[in-house]
Design a protein around this motif. Structure first.
Motif, PDB file in Angstrom:
ATOM      1  N   THR A  73      -3.320   0.387  -3.472  1.00  0.00           N
ATOM      2  CA  THR A  73      -2.792  -0.878  -2.979  1.00  0.00           C
ATOM      3  C   THR A  73      -2.560  -1.804  -4.167  1.00  0.00           C
ATOM      4  O   THR A  73      -3.362  -1.846  -5.107  1.00  0.00           O
TER       5      THR A  73
ATOM      6  N   GLU B 173      -3.879   7.297   2.196  1.00  0.00           N
ATOM      7  CA  GLU B 173      -3.696   6.118   1.365  1.00  0.00           C
ATOM      8  C   GLU B 173      -4.061   6.440  -0.081  1.00  0.00           C
ATOM      9  O   GLU B 173      -5.066   7.083  -0.351  1.00  0.00           O
TER      10      GLU B 173
ATOM     11  N   THR C 169       0.848  -1.189   0.000  1.00  0.00           N
ATOM     12  CA  THR C 169       0.000   0.000   0.000  1.00  0.00           C
ATOM     13  C   THR C 169       0.887   1.243   0.000  1.00  0.00           C
ATOM     14  O   THR C 169       1.889   1.291   0.718  1.00  0.00           O
TER      15      THR C 169
END
Length: 512
Positions: A135, A132, A118
Protein backbone atom coordinates in the motif's frame (compact mmCIF):
# COMPACT_ATOMS: atom_id res chain seq x y z
CA UNK A 1 10.54 -26.86 -22.77
CA UNK A 2 11.49 -30.24 -21.30
CA UNK A 3 10.17 -31.56 -18.05
CA UNK A 4 7.18 -29.29 -17.77
CA UNK A 5 4.44 -30.82 -15.64
CA UNK A 6 1.80 -29.26 -13.45
CA UNK A 7 -1.08 -29.28 -11.00
CA UNK A 8 -1.65 -29.83 -7.38
CA UNK A 9 -4.73 -31.31 -5.80
CA UNK A 10 -7.81 -29.13 -6.08
CA UNK A 11 -8.12 -26.94 -3.02
CA UNK A 12 -5.01 -28.28 -1.26
CA UNK A 13 -2.67 -25.33 -1.68
CA UNK A 14 -1.14 -24.55 1.68
CA UNK A 15 -0.94 -21.09 3.11
CA UNK A 16 2.60 -20.07 3.85
CA UNK A 17 4.38 -16.80 3.25
CA UNK A 18 3.02 -13.50 4.45
CA UNK A 19 0.59 -11.75 2.12
CA UNK A 20 2.36 -8.42 2.25
CA UNK A 21 5.74 -7.03 1.36
CA UNK A 22 7.18 -3.99 3.05
CA UNK A 23 4.74 -1.10 3.14
CA UNK A 24 1.51 -3.13 3.24
CA UNK A 25 -0.98 -1.46 5.57
CA UNK A 26 -4.16 -3.48 5.09
CA UNK A 27 -4.93 -6.72 6.90
CA UNK A 28 -5.68 -9.83 4.90
CA UNK A 29 -8.79 -11.89 5.50
CA UNK A 30 -9.16 -15.65 5.70
CA UNK A 31 -9.74 -17.13 2.22
CA UNK A 32 -13.00 -18.94 1.58
CA UNK A 33 -12.97 -22.56 0.46
CA UNK A 34 -13.27 -23.71 -3.12
CA UNK A 35 -16.68 -23.89 -4.71
CA UNK A 36 -17.90 -27.49 -5.11
CA UNK A 37 -17.95 -29.08 -8.54
CA UNK A 38 -21.36 -30.25 -9.73
CA UNK A 39 -21.78 -33.86 -8.63
CA UNK A 40 -21.87 -36.58 -11.27
CA UNK A 41 -20.64 -34.38 -14.12
CA UNK A 42 -17.57 -36.14 -15.32
CA UNK A 43 -14.27 -36.47 -13.54
CA UNK A 44 -12.22 -33.55 -12.24
CA UNK A 45 -8.63 -33.19 -13.47
CA UNK A 46 -6.26 -35.65 -11.81
CA UNK A 47 -3.67 -34.04 -9.50
CA UNK A 48 -0.15 -34.16 -10.89
CA UNK A 49 3.24 -32.99 -9.62
CA UNK A 50 3.86 -29.26 -9.73
CA UNK A 51 5.82 -28.04 -12.77
CA UNK A 52 9.49 -27.47 -12.14
CA UNK A 53 12.50 -26.20 -14.00
CA UNK A 54 16.22 -25.85 -13.28
CA UNK A 55 15.50 -23.21 -10.62
CA UNK A 56 12.74 -25.21 -8.88
CA UNK A 57 8.95 -25.00 -8.98
CA UNK A 58 7.23 -22.55 -11.28
CA UNK A 59 6.87 -19.13 -9.60
CA UNK A 60 3.08 -19.28 -9.69
CA UNK A 61 3.12 -22.36 -7.44
CA UNK A 62 4.92 -20.64 -4.60
CA UNK A 63 2.91 -17.47 -5.14
CA UNK A 64 -0.37 -19.28 -4.58
CA UNK A 65 0.87 -20.77 -1.31
CA UNK A 66 0.73 -17.28 0.19
CA UNK A 67 -2.29 -16.18 2.22
CA UNK A 68 -4.88 -14.49 0.05
CA UNK A 69 -7.59 -11.94 0.54
CA UNK A 70 -11.10 -11.90 -0.86
CA UNK A 71 -11.65 -10.65 -4.39
CA UNK A 72 -13.58 -8.54 -5.08
CA UNK A 73 -12.79 -6.66 -1.87
CA UNK A 74 -15.45 -6.66 0.79
CA UNK A 75 -16.43 -4.16 3.45
CA UNK A 76 -16.61 -0.87 1.55
CA UNK A 77 -18.69 1.71 3.39
CA UNK A 78 -19.89 3.16 0.12
CA UNK A 79 -21.82 2.10 -2.99
CA UNK A 80 -19.91 1.93 -6.26
CA UNK A 81 -18.17 4.94 -7.76
CA UNK A 82 -20.21 6.55 -10.52
CA UNK A 83 -19.16 8.52 -13.59
CA UNK A 84 -21.25 11.58 -12.81
CA UNK A 85 -19.65 12.28 -9.44
CA UNK A 86 -16.28 10.52 -10.08
CA UNK A 87 -15.58 10.19 -6.35
CA UNK A 88 -12.22 8.49 -6.99
CA UNK A 89 -10.98 7.24 -10.36
CA UNK A 90 -7.66 6.71 -12.04
CA UNK A 91 -5.65 5.04 -14.76
CA UNK A 92 -2.22 3.48 -15.22
CA UNK A 93 0.47 4.72 -17.59
CA UNK A 94 0.90 1.28 -19.21
CA UNK A 95 -1.03 -1.96 -19.57
CA UNK A 96 1.99 -4.06 -18.58
CA UNK A 97 5.28 -3.67 -16.81
CA UNK A 98 8.18 -5.97 -15.91
CA UNK A 99 9.80 -6.30 -12.47
CA UNK A 100 12.26 -3.47 -11.95
CA UNK A 101 10.29 -1.11 -14.18
CA UNK A 102 8.08 1.75 -13.07
CA UNK A 103 4.40 2.39 -13.67
CA UNK A 104 2.57 5.66 -12.95
CA UNK A 105 -0.95 6.13 -11.64
CA UNK A 106 -3.03 9.22 -12.38
CA UNK A 107 -5.82 9.78 -9.82
CA UNK A 108 -8.74 12.17 -9.45
CA UNK A 109 -10.50 12.57 -6.08
CA UNK A 110 -13.72 14.49 -5.51
CA UNK A 111 -14.00 16.00 -2.99
CA UNK A 112 -10.29 16.64 -2.55
CA UNK A 113 -8.65 14.77 0.27
CA UNK A 114 -6.38 11.93 1.32
CA UNK A 115 -6.35 8.46 -0.25
CA UNK A 116 -4.15 5.40 -0.58
CA UNK A 117 -3.32 2.99 -3.40
CA UNK A 118 -3.16 -0.72 -2.63
CA UNK A 119 -1.77 -3.22 -5.14
CA UNK A 120 -3.20 -6.74 -5.33
CA UNK A 121 -2.46 -9.68 -7.58
CA UNK A 122 -5.38 -11.77 -8.83
CA UNK A 123 -5.02 -15.54 -8.70
CA UNK A 124 -6.27 -18.60 -6.83
CA UNK A 125 -4.86 -18.31 -3.28
CA UNK A 126 -6.92 -21.15 -1.88
CA UNK A 127 -10.13 -19.68 -3.27
CA UNK A 128 -9.65 -16.14 -1.98
CA UNK A 129 -8.94 -14.82 -5.48
CA UNK A 130 -6.26 -12.19 -4.73
CA UNK A 131 -3.29 -11.25 -2.57
CA UNK A 132 -2.44 -7.82 -1.22
CA UNK A 133 1.18 -6.86 -1.87
CA UNK A 134 1.71 -3.29 -0.76
CA UNK A 135 0.00 0.00 0.00
CA UNK A 136 1.24 3.48 -0.83
CA UNK A 137 1.85 6.18 1.75
CA UNK A 138 -1.10 8.47 2.34
CA UNK A 139 -1.53 10.68 -0.71
CA UNK A 140 -3.58 13.79 -1.32
CA UNK A 141 -5.65 14.30 -4.46
CA UNK A 142 -8.29 16.51 -5.95
CA UNK A 143 -10.69 16.72 -8.89
CA UNK A 144 -9.34 16.50 -12.42
CA UNK A 145 -11.03 17.67 -15.63
CA UNK A 146 -12.94 15.45 -18.04
CA UNK A 147 -11.41 16.20 -21.45
CA UNK A 148 -13.30 17.20 -24.55
CA UNK A 149 -13.21 14.78 -27.50
CA UNK A 150 -10.18 15.13 -29.74
CA UNK A 151 -11.11 16.63 -33.12
CA UNK A 152 -9.49 13.74 -35.00
CA UNK A 153 -11.25 10.53 -33.97
CA UNK A 154 -13.04 11.75 -30.87
CA UNK A 155 -10.71 10.22 -28.26
CA UNK A 156 -11.08 11.37 -24.66
CA UNK A 157 -7.49 11.79 -23.45
CA UNK A 158 -6.93 12.66 -19.79
CA UNK A 159 -3.72 14.54 -19.18
CA UNK A 160 -3.85 14.26 -15.43
CA UNK A 161 -0.60 14.64 -13.49
CA UNK A 162 1.20 11.63 -12.04
CA UNK A 163 -0.15 10.91 -8.56
CA UNK A 164 2.10 8.02 -7.55
CA UNK A 165 4.84 5.93 -9.18
CA UNK A 166 5.35 2.26 -8.40
CA UNK A 167 8.65 0.54 -9.07
CA UNK A 168 7.67 -3.10 -9.44
CA UNK A 169 9.72 -5.20 -7.01
CA UNK A 170 12.05 -7.72 -8.58
CA UNK A 171 10.37 -10.65 -6.80
CA UNK A 172 6.80 -10.03 -7.94
CA UNK A 173 5.27 -12.93 -9.82
CA UNK A 174 3.88 -12.38 -13.29
CA UNK A 175 0.11 -11.92 -13.18
CA UNK A 176 -2.95 -9.73 -13.52
CA UNK A 177 -2.80 -6.97 -10.92
CA UNK A 178 -5.23 -4.34 -9.69
CA UNK A 179 -4.43 -0.96 -8.21
CA UNK A 180 -7.15 -0.10 -5.69
CA UNK A 181 -7.66 3.61 -4.94
CA UNK A 182 -9.39 4.19 -1.57
CA UNK A 183 -10.43 7.65 -0.40
CA UNK A 184 -10.72 8.74 3.22
CA UNK A 185 -14.50 8.64 2.74
CA UNK A 186 -14.38 4.97 1.74
CA UNK A 187 -14.86 5.23 -2.02
CA UNK A 188 -12.93 2.72 -4.11
CA UNK A 189 -11.70 2.87 -7.69
CA UNK A 190 -9.58 0.40 -9.63
CA UNK A 191 -7.07 0.19 -12.47
CA UNK A 192 -5.81 -3.14 -13.87
CA UNK A 193 -2.33 -3.84 -15.19
CA UNK A 194 -0.14 -6.87 -15.89
CA UNK A 195 3.27 -7.74 -14.52
CA UNK A 196 5.20 -9.64 -17.20
CA UNK A 197 8.09 -12.03 -16.78
CA UNK A 198 10.66 -11.11 -19.41
CA UNK A 199 13.36 -13.26 -17.80
CA UNK A 200 11.77 -16.71 -17.64
CA UNK A 201 9.76 -18.53 -20.30
CA UNK A 202 6.78 -20.22 -18.65
CA UNK A 203 5.18 -23.17 -20.40
CA UNK A 204 2.01 -21.13 -21.02
CA UNK A 205 1.56 -17.41 -21.49
CA UNK A 206 -1.91 -15.98 -20.84
CA UNK A 207 -2.66 -12.88 -22.92
CA UNK A 208 -5.08 -10.42 -21.32
CA UNK A 209 -7.26 -8.56 -23.88
CA UNK A 210 -6.68 -4.94 -22.88
CA UNK A 211 -7.51 -3.73 -26.39
CA UNK A 212 -11.00 -5.16 -25.96
CA UNK A 213 -11.31 -3.78 -22.41
CA UNK A 214 -10.64 -0.31 -23.77
CA UNK A 215 -12.84 -0.70 -26.86
CA UNK A 216 -15.85 -1.26 -24.59
CA UNK A 217 -14.89 1.47 -22.11
CA UNK A 218 -17.66 4.09 -22.15
CA UNK A 219 -16.00 6.41 -19.60
CA UNK A 220 -17.46 8.66 -18.44
CA UNK A 221 -20.96 7.16 -18.49
CA UNK A 222 -22.49 10.52 -17.68
CA UNK A 223 -25.12 10.79 -20.38
CA UNK A 224 -23.16 13.49 -22.21
CA UNK A 225 -19.45 13.06 -22.89
CA UNK A 226 -18.53 9.39 -22.58
CA UNK A 227 -17.42 7.52 -25.68
CA UNK A 228 -16.30 4.03 -26.67
CA UNK A 229 -15.73 2.32 -30.00
CA UNK A 230 -19.41 1.38 -29.78
CA UNK A 231 -21.32 4.45 -28.65
CA UNK A 232 -21.38 8.12 -27.86
CA UNK A 233 -24.25 10.10 -26.37
CA UNK A 234 -26.99 11.98 -28.15
CA UNK A 235 -29.77 13.58 -26.11
CA UNK A 236 -28.70 11.53 -23.10
CA UNK A 237 -28.96 8.16 -24.89
CA UNK A 238 -26.24 5.92 -26.28
CA UNK A 239 -25.95 6.29 -30.03
CA UNK A 240 -23.81 4.23 -32.42
CA UNK A 241 -23.32 7.11 -34.85
CA UNK A 242 -21.73 9.17 -32.05
CA UNK A 243 -19.10 6.57 -31.23
CA UNK A 244 -15.40 7.35 -31.12
CA UNK A 245 -13.18 6.20 -33.95
CA UNK A 246 -10.21 6.34 -31.58
CA UNK A 247 -10.09 5.62 -27.84
CA UNK A 248 -7.29 6.23 -25.37
CA UNK A 249 -5.84 4.24 -22.49
CA UNK A 250 -5.19 7.57 -20.77
CA UNK A 251 -8.52 7.59 -18.96
CA UNK A 252 -10.20 5.52 -16.24
CA UNK A 253 -12.45 2.60 -17.00
CA UNK A 254 -16.13 3.40 -16.45
CA UNK A 255 -17.66 3.44 -12.99
CA UNK A 256 -15.29 1.91 -10.43
CA UNK A 257 -12.63 1.01 -13.01
CA UNK A 258 -13.06 -2.74 -13.38
CA UNK A 259 -13.33 -3.35 -17.14
CA UNK A 260 -16.24 -5.09 -18.75
CA UNK A 261 -15.43 -8.77 -19.49
CA UNK A 262 -12.46 -8.92 -17.07
CA UNK A 263 -14.32 -11.51 -14.99
CA UNK A 264 -14.04 -13.96 -17.90
CA UNK A 265 -10.26 -13.74 -17.63
CA UNK A 266 -10.29 -14.02 -13.85
CA UNK A 267 -12.29 -17.26 -14.07
CA UNK A 268 -9.54 -18.82 -16.16
CA UNK A 269 -6.74 -17.35 -14.03
CA UNK A 270 -8.22 -18.75 -10.81
CA UNK A 271 -8.71 -22.16 -12.42
CA UNK A 272 -5.29 -22.38 -14.07
CA UNK A 273 -3.49 -21.32 -10.91
CA UNK A 274 -5.63 -23.67 -8.82
CA UNK A 275 -4.50 -26.50 -11.12
CA UNK A 276 -0.88 -25.43 -10.77
CA UNK A 277 -0.08 -24.71 -14.41
CA UNK A 278 3.21 -23.00 -15.16
CA UNK A 279 1.81 -19.69 -16.44
CA UNK A 280 3.02 -16.17 -17.08
CA UNK A 281 0.98 -13.20 -18.25
CA UNK A 282 1.11 -10.50 -20.92
CA UNK A 283 -1.29 -8.15 -22.71
CA UNK A 284 -2.52 -7.72 -26.25
CA UNK A 285 -0.21 -4.69 -26.46
CA UNK A 286 2.75 -6.94 -25.64
CA UNK A 287 1.80 -9.26 -28.48
CA UNK A 288 1.49 -6.22 -30.78
CA UNK A 289 4.86 -4.74 -29.84
CA UNK A 290 6.93 -7.92 -29.75
CA UNK A 291 7.54 -7.73 -26.01
CA UNK A 292 5.76 -11.08 -26.02
CA UNK A 293 7.50 -13.57 -28.28
CA UNK A 294 5.15 -16.56 -28.63
CA UNK A 295 8.05 -18.79 -29.63
CA UNK A 296 9.39 -18.61 -26.05
CA UNK A 297 6.36 -20.56 -24.80
CA UNK A 298 4.82 -23.91 -25.64
CA UNK A 299 1.34 -22.45 -25.66
CA UNK A 300 -0.35 -19.06 -25.77
CA UNK A 301 -3.75 -18.76 -24.07
CA UNK A 302 -6.34 -16.14 -25.02
CA UNK A 303 -8.77 -16.76 -22.19
CA UNK A 304 -11.16 -13.81 -22.44
CA UNK A 305 -13.18 -11.80 -24.92
CA UNK A 306 -10.32 -10.99 -27.32
CA UNK A 307 -12.11 -9.14 -30.11
CA UNK A 308 -9.77 -6.31 -31.20
CA UNK A 309 -6.54 -7.24 -33.00
CA UNK A 310 -3.91 -5.22 -34.82
CA UNK A 311 -2.00 -6.43 -37.85
CA UNK A 312 1.20 -7.06 -35.82
CA UNK A 313 -0.84 -9.18 -33.38
CA UNK A 314 -2.24 -11.24 -36.21
CA UNK A 315 1.18 -11.66 -37.85
CA UNK A 316 2.67 -12.78 -34.52
CA UNK A 317 -0.08 -15.37 -34.04
CA UNK A 318 0.22 -16.66 -37.62
CA UNK A 319 3.99 -17.01 -37.26
CA UNK A 320 3.59 -18.79 -33.92
CA UNK A 321 1.27 -21.36 -35.48
CA UNK A 322 3.64 -21.85 -38.41
CA UNK A 323 6.48 -22.46 -35.95
CA UNK A 324 4.54 -25.12 -34.01
CA UNK A 325 3.43 -23.05 -31.01
CA UNK A 326 -0.03 -23.95 -29.74
CA UNK A 327 -2.83 -21.39 -29.27
CA UNK A 328 -6.01 -21.70 -27.22
CA UNK A 329 -8.95 -19.29 -27.51
CA UNK A 330 -11.37 -19.90 -24.64
CA UNK A 331 -14.07 -17.52 -25.83
CA UNK A 332 -15.88 -16.51 -29.02
CA UNK A 333 -15.87 -13.51 -31.37
CA UNK A 334 -12.05 -13.48 -31.24
CA UNK A 335 -9.90 -11.57 -33.78
CA UNK A 336 -13.05 -9.86 -35.06
CA UNK A 337 -12.08 -6.20 -35.50
CA UNK A 338 -8.88 -4.98 -37.15
CA UNK A 339 -7.38 -2.03 -35.24
CA UNK A 340 -4.41 0.29 -35.30
CA UNK A 341 -2.42 0.91 -32.12
CA UNK A 342 -0.59 4.22 -31.93
CA UNK A 343 1.54 6.01 -29.33
CA UNK A 344 0.38 8.88 -27.17
CA UNK A 345 1.47 12.44 -27.92
CA UNK A 346 4.34 12.06 -25.43
CA UNK A 347 5.59 8.91 -27.14
CA UNK A 348 4.31 6.15 -24.85
CA UNK A 349 3.57 3.18 -27.11
CA UNK A 350 0.18 1.54 -27.68
CA UNK A 351 -1.94 4.21 -25.96
CA UNK A 352 -4.46 4.90 -28.77
CA UNK A 353 -6.75 2.38 -30.48
CA UNK A 354 -8.34 3.28 -33.82
CA UNK A 355 -11.17 1.28 -35.37
CA UNK A 356 -13.40 2.98 -37.94
CA UNK A 357 -15.67 -0.07 -38.27
CA UNK A 358 -18.29 0.78 -40.88
CA UNK A 359 -17.03 4.28 -41.65
CA UNK A 360 -14.45 5.01 -44.38
CA UNK A 361 -10.93 4.80 -42.97
CA UNK A 362 -8.81 7.69 -44.24
CA UNK A 363 -5.86 6.39 -42.23
CA UNK A 364 -5.81 2.97 -43.87
CA UNK A 365 -2.26 1.78 -44.47
CA UNK A 366 -0.68 -1.34 -45.95
CA UNK A 367 -2.43 -3.42 -43.29
CA UNK A 368 -5.79 -2.36 -44.68
CA UNK A 369 -8.80 -0.51 -43.24
CA UNK A 370 -9.86 -0.85 -39.62
CA UNK A 371 -12.96 -2.94 -40.17
CA UNK A 372 -13.92 -6.61 -39.75
CA UNK A 373 -10.94 -8.91 -40.29
CA UNK A 374 -13.07 -10.87 -42.74
CA UNK A 375 -13.41 -7.69 -44.82
CA UNK A 376 -9.86 -6.33 -44.55
CA UNK A 377 -9.04 -8.02 -47.86
CA UNK A 378 -11.63 -7.88 -50.64
CA UNK A 379 -11.38 -11.64 -51.22
CA UNK A 380 -11.84 -12.51 -47.53
CA UNK A 381 -8.36 -14.01 -47.31
CA UNK A 382 -7.69 -12.33 -43.93
CA UNK A 383 -10.86 -13.68 -42.30
CA UNK A 384 -10.29 -14.83 -38.75
CA UNK A 385 -11.38 -18.35 -39.65
CA UNK A 386 -8.01 -18.81 -41.33
CA UNK A 387 -6.38 -18.64 -37.90
CA UNK A 388 -9.12 -19.94 -35.61
CA UNK A 389 -10.81 -22.54 -37.81
CA UNK A 390 -14.18 -20.93 -36.97
CA UNK A 391 -15.39 -17.36 -36.57
CA UNK A 392 -18.13 -15.28 -34.98
CA UNK A 393 -21.63 -16.03 -36.28
CA UNK A 394 -24.06 -14.48 -33.81
CA UNK A 395 -25.28 -13.32 -30.41
CA UNK A 396 -27.00 -16.11 -28.47
CA UNK A 397 -30.51 -15.13 -27.34
CA UNK A 398 -30.64 -17.55 -24.41
CA UNK A 399 -27.91 -19.90 -23.16
CA UNK A 400 -28.03 -23.26 -24.94
CA UNK A 401 -26.43 -26.63 -24.28
CA UNK A 402 -23.13 -27.50 -25.92
CA UNK A 403 -23.77 -30.64 -28.02
CA UNK A 404 -20.71 -32.89 -27.98
CA UNK A 405 -19.13 -34.22 -31.18
CA UNK A 406 -16.09 -36.49 -31.67
CA UNK A 407 -16.40 -37.82 -28.13
CA UNK A 408 -13.69 -40.40 -28.86
CA UNK A 409 -11.12 -37.64 -29.40
CA UNK A 410 -8.44 -37.21 -26.71
CA UNK A 411 -9.89 -33.77 -25.94
CA UNK A 412 -12.95 -35.39 -24.29
CA UNK A 413 -10.97 -38.21 -22.61
CA UNK A 414 -12.04 -38.85 -19.02
CA UNK A 415 -15.20 -36.75 -19.26
CA UNK A 416 -17.58 -39.67 -19.69
CA UNK A 417 -19.26 -37.87 -22.58
CA UNK A 418 -20.68 -39.47 -25.72
CA UNK A 419 -21.59 -37.96 -29.07
CA UNK A 420 -24.81 -36.00 -28.75
CA UNK A 421 -24.48 -35.43 -25.00
CA UNK A 422 -25.45 -31.93 -23.94
CA UNK A 423 -23.59 -29.72 -21.46
CA UNK A 424 -26.27 -27.31 -20.19
CA UNK A 425 -25.93 -23.56 -20.66
CA UNK A 426 -22.40 -23.60 -22.08
CA UNK A 427 -23.23 -21.85 -25.36
CA UNK A 428 -23.99 -18.26 -24.43
CA UNK A 429 -23.20 -14.60 -24.99
CA UNK A 430 -21.72 -14.92 -28.47
CA UNK A 431 -20.93 -17.93 -30.63
CA UNK A 432 -18.66 -18.98 -33.49
CA UNK A 433 -19.37 -21.23 -36.45
CA UNK A 434 -17.83 -22.31 -39.72
CA UNK A 435 -18.20 -20.30 -42.93
CA UNK A 436 -17.98 -21.84 -46.38
CA UNK A 437 -15.99 -19.93 -48.97
CA UNK A 438 -13.56 -18.47 -46.45
CA UNK A 439 -10.05 -19.76 -45.69
CA UNK A 440 -9.55 -22.70 -43.40
CA UNK A 441 -6.29 -23.50 -41.64
CA UNK A 442 -3.95 -26.24 -42.77
CA UNK A 443 -3.94 -29.26 -40.51
CA UNK A 444 -6.11 -32.02 -39.10
CA UNK A 445 -9.36 -30.37 -38.00
CA UNK A 446 -11.87 -31.76 -35.51
CA UNK A 447 -15.32 -30.43 -34.63
CA UNK A 448 -15.64 -31.04 -30.89
CA UNK A 449 -19.16 -29.64 -30.54
CA UNK A 450 -21.94 -28.57 -32.90
CA UNK A 451 -24.73 -26.79 -31.06
CA UNK A 452 -27.86 -25.19 -32.51
CA UNK A 453 -28.87 -21.78 -31.18
CA UNK A 454 -31.02 -18.83 -32.16
CA UNK A 455 -29.67 -15.31 -32.62
CA UNK A 456 -31.27 -12.11 -31.38
CA UNK A 457 -32.65 -11.63 -34.88
CA UNK A 458 -34.36 -15.02 -34.69
CA UNK A 459 -31.96 -16.76 -37.07
CA UNK A 460 -31.10 -20.40 -36.46
CA UNK A 461 -27.33 -20.92 -36.33
CA UNK A 462 -24.87 -23.67 -35.47
CA UNK A 463 -22.16 -23.02 -32.91
CA UNK A 464 -18.96 -25.05 -33.18
CA UNK A 465 -16.11 -25.84 -30.83
CA UNK A 466 -13.07 -26.49 -32.99
CA UNK A 467 -9.54 -27.86 -32.79
CA UNK A 468 -6.88 -28.39 -35.41
CA UNK A 469 -3.43 -29.93 -35.23
CA UNK A 470 -0.91 -28.18 -37.43
CA UNK A 471 1.67 -29.92 -39.65
CA UNK A 472 4.32 -28.46 -37.32
CA UNK A 473 2.86 -30.29 -34.31
CA UNK A 474 0.99 -27.44 -32.65
CA UNK A 475 -2.67 -27.17 -31.65
CA UNK A 476 -5.15 -24.35 -32.19
CA UNK A 477 -8.33 -24.54 -30.12
CA UNK A 478 -11.37 -22.25 -30.33
CA UNK A 479 -14.15 -22.72 -27.76
CA UNK A 480 -16.71 -20.88 -29.89
CA UNK A 481 -18.67 -19.56 -26.88
CA UNK A 482 -18.22 -16.77 -24.35
CA UNK A 483 -19.31 -19.04 -21.48
CA UNK A 484 -16.41 -21.52 -21.50
CA UNK A 485 -14.36 -20.01 -18.66
CA UNK A 486 -17.50 -19.64 -16.51
CA UNK A 487 -17.69 -23.44 -16.52
CA UNK A 488 -14.17 -23.57 -15.07
CA UNK A 489 -14.70 -21.41 -12.03
CA UNK A 490 -17.97 -19.48 -11.62
CA UNK A 491 -20.25 -20.78 -8.84
CA UNK A 492 -23.33 -22.60 -10.17
CA UNK A 493 -21.70 -22.82 -13.62
CA UNK A 494 -18.68 -25.06 -12.92
CA UNK A 495 -18.71 -28.34 -14.80
CA UNK A 496 -16.06 -30.99 -14.16
CA UNK A 497 -16.38 -32.26 -17.74
CA UNK A 498 -15.35 -28.87 -19.11
CA UNK A 499 -12.54 -28.71 -16.56
CA UNK A 500 -11.29 -32.12 -17.64
CA UNK A 501 -11.44 -31.28 -21.34
CA UNK A 502 -9.62 -27.99 -20.74
CA UNK A 503 -6.92 -29.81 -18.76
CA UNK A 504 -6.60 -32.40 -21.54
CA UNK A 505 -5.98 -29.59 -24.01
CA UNK A 506 -3.42 -27.70 -21.93
CA UNK A 507 -1.61 -30.89 -20.99
CA UNK A 508 -1.28 -31.78 -24.66
CA UNK A 509 -0.08 -28.25 -25.48
CA UNK A 510 2.78 -28.44 -22.97
CA UNK A 511 3.73 -32.10 -23.24
CA UNK A 512 7.41 -32.92 -23.77
Amino acid sequence: MAGVRRRRALGLLAFGASAATAGALWHTSSPPGAEPVAAGWGKAPTPKPAPAGPAGPAPVIGENEATGTAWPPKGSRRPGVDDRHRQIQGYASATSVAPGQAIDFHIAVDPAGPYRITIVRLGWYGGAGARELLTSPELTGGPQPVPLPEPDGGALICRWPVSWTLRVPDDWTSGLYQAIFTSAEGWRGYAPFVVRDDRRAAALCVVLPFTTYQAYNQWPMDGTIGRSLYYGYQDGALNYERRSLTVSFDRPYAYDGRPKHLDRDHHFIRWAERQGYDVAYATTEDLHSGRLDPARHQGIVFCGHDEYWSEPMRVAADRAVAAGTSLAFFAANSVYWHIRLNPSADGRPERLITCHKTAPDPGADTAGPTTYWRKVAHDGSRAEQGLLGIQYNGIVTDPQPLVVSSAGHWFWSGTGLADGDRIPGLVGGEADGRYSGLPRPTGVATTLAASPYRTRQGQQRLQRTHLYETPQGGLVFAAGTLFWTMALDRPKHRDARVERATANLLDRMIRD
